[in-house]
Design a protein around this motif. Sequence first.
Motif, PDB file in Angstrom:
ATOM      1  N   VAL A  58      47.416  79.701  59.732  1.00 23.65           N
ATOM      2  CA  VAL A  58      48.817  80.072  59.492  1.00 23.65           C
ATOM      3  C   VAL A  58      49.637  78.886  58.993  1.00 23.65           C
ATOM      4  N   TYR A  59      49.087  77.681  59.107  1.00 20.56           N
ATOM      5  CA  TYR A  59      49.763  76.497  58.591  1.00 20.56           C
ATOM      6  C   TYR A  59      48.693  75.441  58.322  1.00 20.56           C
ATOM      7  N   LYS A  60      48.804  74.758  57.172  1.00 16.28           N
ATOM      8  CA  LYS A  60      47.809  73.733  56.853  1.00 16.28           C
ATOM      9  C   LYS A  60      48.428  72.614  56.027  1.00 16.28           C
ATOM     10  N   LYS A  61      47.801  71.459  56.079  1.00 20.24           N
ATOM     11  CA  LYS A  61      48.265  70.312  55.306  1.00 20.24           C
ATOM     12  C   LYS A  61      47.116  69.316  55.157  1.00 20.24           C
ATOM     13  N   ILE A  62      47.276  68.392  54.222  1.00 24.61           N
ATOM     14  CA  ILE A  62      46.291  67.336  53.998  1.00 24.61           C
ATOM     15  C   ILE A  62      47.006  66.001  54.077  1.00 24.61           C
ATOM     16  N   LEU A  63      46.410  65.076  54.796  1.00 24.69           N
ATOM     17  CA  LEU A  63      46.996  63.752  54.966  1.00 24.69           C
ATOM     18  C   LEU A  63      46.021  62.698  54.443  1.00 24.69           C
ATOM     19  N   GLU A  64      46.522  61.773  53.642  1.00 24.90           N
ATOM     20  CA  GLU A  64      45.684  60.677  53.162  1.00 24.90           C
ATOM     21  C   GLU A  64      45.570  59.623  54.260  1.00 24.90           C
TER      22      GLU A  64
END
Length: 332
Positions: A58-64
Amino acid sequence: TDFFMQQGLLEAGEEVVLSVGRPSQMLKVKKDCMYSLGFLLEGIYLYMGVVDIFGSIVYKKILEVEPDMMTVKTQIKEHLVTELLKEAGICKEKLVGIGIAMPVSYDMKSRTISNGRMVKIEKEIYIGNYLDEMEALYQVPIFFDNDANAECLGVNNARNLFDGGGDMLLFSLGTGIGAAVMLDGKLRRGFHERCGEIWPNVLNSMGELGPENTLENQISLWRVFEKNGMEYREGAKGMSPRIRTQIVEDIAKELAVAIHNANTLMDCKELVVCGQVIELLGEPFLEAVNRYLEEMMPLGKHPRVQVESPFCGIAGIAGQCIEYQVEKTLEG
């Protein structure tokens, strides 16, 4: 029914008018009754997501991040869990578990990790204390697994391969190269919990029997970028069409051979590849892998390779938390 209502799993739905008798009140599962978090490290990227009771992200993100597992796991513990909940608008009371997947070998019995030199794990390390500290801090079960296993579980759930006994081979090309095996709808871990660990496969018995002659050393992005005079962080963010074409050819044939050799033994219905490499190289890479597999068809029949996003690993590792909590609730 009252029990499930009290546990917050069910809520009243629409009222249905029957031809005879009184109107009936339908019940439905509360979509927002529980959530779990998932974290998956691939190269310089940490994939993060929130999964609901249905196993949907339901929620996602990518972090470097830095490709250093010990650093990343500390960041997860100290602030990323809290930040992810806040960004997704999820209250801590609805959190039922946290799943973490890393590109390392993991022994569930001894709670040790190893074989993760791509993320600076050079020796066997006990992480039981870390998992216990996480559980005490957030008051929820903590699940840890190899990244390929998590991705395999996620694809299995999404395609509902449990029904009818799904067989699948999944190859993960992210930080390095790994694989996972699903047989009759169940993840195969193996006697030493190393099933699917294809990175040390020796490519040529005529060469030196050491790290330089392994599959991972030949086709991992780190190695390929190095051969082309590129820094990993630079290459992972983009490359020229010429370099991309060269890398596709360098990796696709070796991967096709690895898939062919593994599936000739397993004869699985589903062949899946996922990971940062796939997203970076795109459709030409998949076409090349399938082309090489077709050329080897006289030596063995294979289904066409399909692609999945690394986020399937979030659904897999966080989905384990949801399944655990639902089973625990049903047991009363």
